[in-house]
Design a protein around this motif. Sequence first.
Motif, PDB file in Angstrom:
ATOM      1  N   TRP A  82     -51.786 -23.965 -21.277  1.00 56.04           N
ATOM      2  CA  TRP A  82     -53.060 -24.061 -22.010  1.00 56.04           C
ATOM      3  C   TRP A  82     -53.017 -25.233 -22.998  1.00 56.04           C
ATOM      4  O   TRP A  82     -53.964 -26.010 -23.099  1.00 56.04           O
ATOM      5  CB  TRP A  82     -53.322 -22.753 -22.762  1.00 56.04           C
ATOM      6  N   GLU A 140     -53.250 -28.661 -21.132  1.00 56.95           N
ATOM      7  CA  GLU A 140     -54.585 -28.940 -20.565  1.00 56.95           C
ATOM      8  C   GLU A 140     -55.640 -29.178 -21.643  1.00 56.95           C
ATOM      9  O   GLU A 140     -56.509 -30.039 -21.497  1.00 56.95           O
ATOM     10  CB  GLU A 140     -55.020 -27.760 -19.678  1.00 56.95           C
ATOM     11  N   ASN A 141     -55.561 -28.401 -22.730  1.00 60.79           N
ATOM     12  CA  ASN A 141     -56.648 -28.405 -23.709  1.00 60.79           C
ATOM     13  C   ASN A 141     -56.372 -29.207 -24.981  1.00 60.79           C
ATOM     14  O   ASN A 141     -57.303 -29.610 -25.666  1.00 60.79           O
ATOM     15  CB  ASN A 141     -56.994 -26.964 -24.096  1.00 60.79           C
ATOM     16  N   SER A 163     -53.825 -33.373 -23.644  1.00 63.37           N
ATOM     17  CA  SER A 163     -54.591 -34.399 -22.916  1.00 63.37           C
ATOM     18  C   SER A 163     -55.482 -35.210 -23.873  1.00 63.37           C
ATOM     19  O   SER A 163     -55.659 -36.415 -23.710  1.00 63.37           O
ATOM     20  CB  SER A 163     -55.432 -33.754 -21.814  1.00 63.37           C
ATOM     21  N   LYS A 217     -46.035 -28.742 -13.091  1.00 63.72           N
ATOM     22  CA  LYS A 217     -47.265 -28.857 -13.888  1.00 63.72           C
ATOM     23  C   LYS A 217     -47.042 -29.550 -15.232  1.00 63.72           C
ATOM     24  O   LYS A 217     -47.951 -29.636 -16.046  1.00 63.72           O
ATOM     25  CB  LYS A 217     -47.850 -27.456 -14.129  1.00 63.72           C
ATOM     26  N   TYR A 251     -47.275 -34.795 -17.430  1.00 62.46           N
ATOM     27  CA  TYR A 251     -48.282 -35.473 -18.256  1.00 62.46           C
ATOM     28  C   TYR A 251     -47.626 -36.688 -18.898  1.00 62.46           C
ATOM     29  O   TYR A 251     -46.409 -36.699 -19.117  1.00 62.46           O
ATOM     30  CB  TYR A 251     -48.787 -34.545 -19.370  1.00 62.46           C
TER      31      TYR A 251
END
Length: 401
Positions: free
Chosen positions: A245, A248-249, A252, A277, A280
């Motif tokens: 979470w 992604e939130n 990024s 996953k 990044y």
Amino acid sequence: MRILQLCHKSPWPPKDGGAIAMLTMAKGFSLLGHEVHVLAMNTRKHQIQIEEIPDDLKEKMHLKLADVPAKITLFGAIANLLFSKLPYNATRFMEVDFNRQLTKLLKETEFDLIQLEGLYLCSYIPTIREYSKAQIAYRAHNVEHEIWERTALVTPGLKRIYLKGLAQRIKQFELSQLNKYDLLVPITDRDGEILDQLGNKKPRHTAQTGIDLATLVPKAGQLEYPSLFHLGALDWAPNQEGLLWFLENVWSKLHKQYPNLKFYVAGRNAPEWLQAKLHYKNVIFLGEIEDAYTFMNSKAIMVVPLLSGSGMRVKIIEGLALGKAIVSTTIGAEGIAVQKGKHILLVDDADEFIQTISQLIGNRDLYDQLCKNAIDFIHEKFDNLAIAESLIDFYKQHLHG
């Protein structure tokens, strides 16, 4: 006193909150002059050899390991769902060989007190009652069903239905064990209050996970400022969901603001799907690290984006002891009597995370003050020896005769 701790996994190595909580308490009892025995399940997931345990630790306590597979399989989960009313989590730790070793130990040695480390050891209370006159203390590491209820809420699809059912079964099991022990020892006041509301009538005393202040020494010499880090067991569902979470939130967007900022992710047993996953920009996955305290001392801002879970996050306690600026969700810091804004920064949505981390990056004075307050707080509230001594006083008040 002669004390027996029953553990659902080995307290060594102390690489997760549960193991740390068990080990620090055993050390505290020993340093206060009590005779400490530990009978621990040696599970597939946390398997060790007795030779791996340091000699100085073996001198402090009598430690025995009992092989208990406790493995998780799809077949086992389905069979449990169809043919048992007990939660799968509990049945995995109900083992004939462990019961046999416990019986042998109780026949050979007379204990004053037996401390059950966690809910699933309560299954062995009938055996203890049969072979021992010792007082039984249930040390509640968390409110077990709450973890699974919260995990179900943030899990999509069919898995949510299974987890909701599992949470209900765990709650029924938790309720069925209430008051079978003599004394209740929650790790947080909050958990103690919840267990009282559920029906606990036995005397209770909160004993937090203490810190060995001689071991956790803040060292800012190699500090990479600014930098972010996350440290925790990466096979634990609440850590996995919180980390994903956050990436992604929060990350990024944060990375666009601070293109040179690095986010270090460390922790053991990360499954391959999770590692896949973590790709990044500027996210550095380190896996299991040799020395957690050296790692933590070298990084600036600790993030704890937990959305579920229960009990107390030992990693937050360690982070505070090492003078880390910590940004956590409210759930992450639950059960720790920190003052929001003074010892730790608490946020509950992505924008707040971004804004708060930005403040710490842009204001070194704020960062330094938060770190100092964190150290002072731990020295005042979490000295392991003081916590163990207070618990022993509670036990002595309630011993038979």
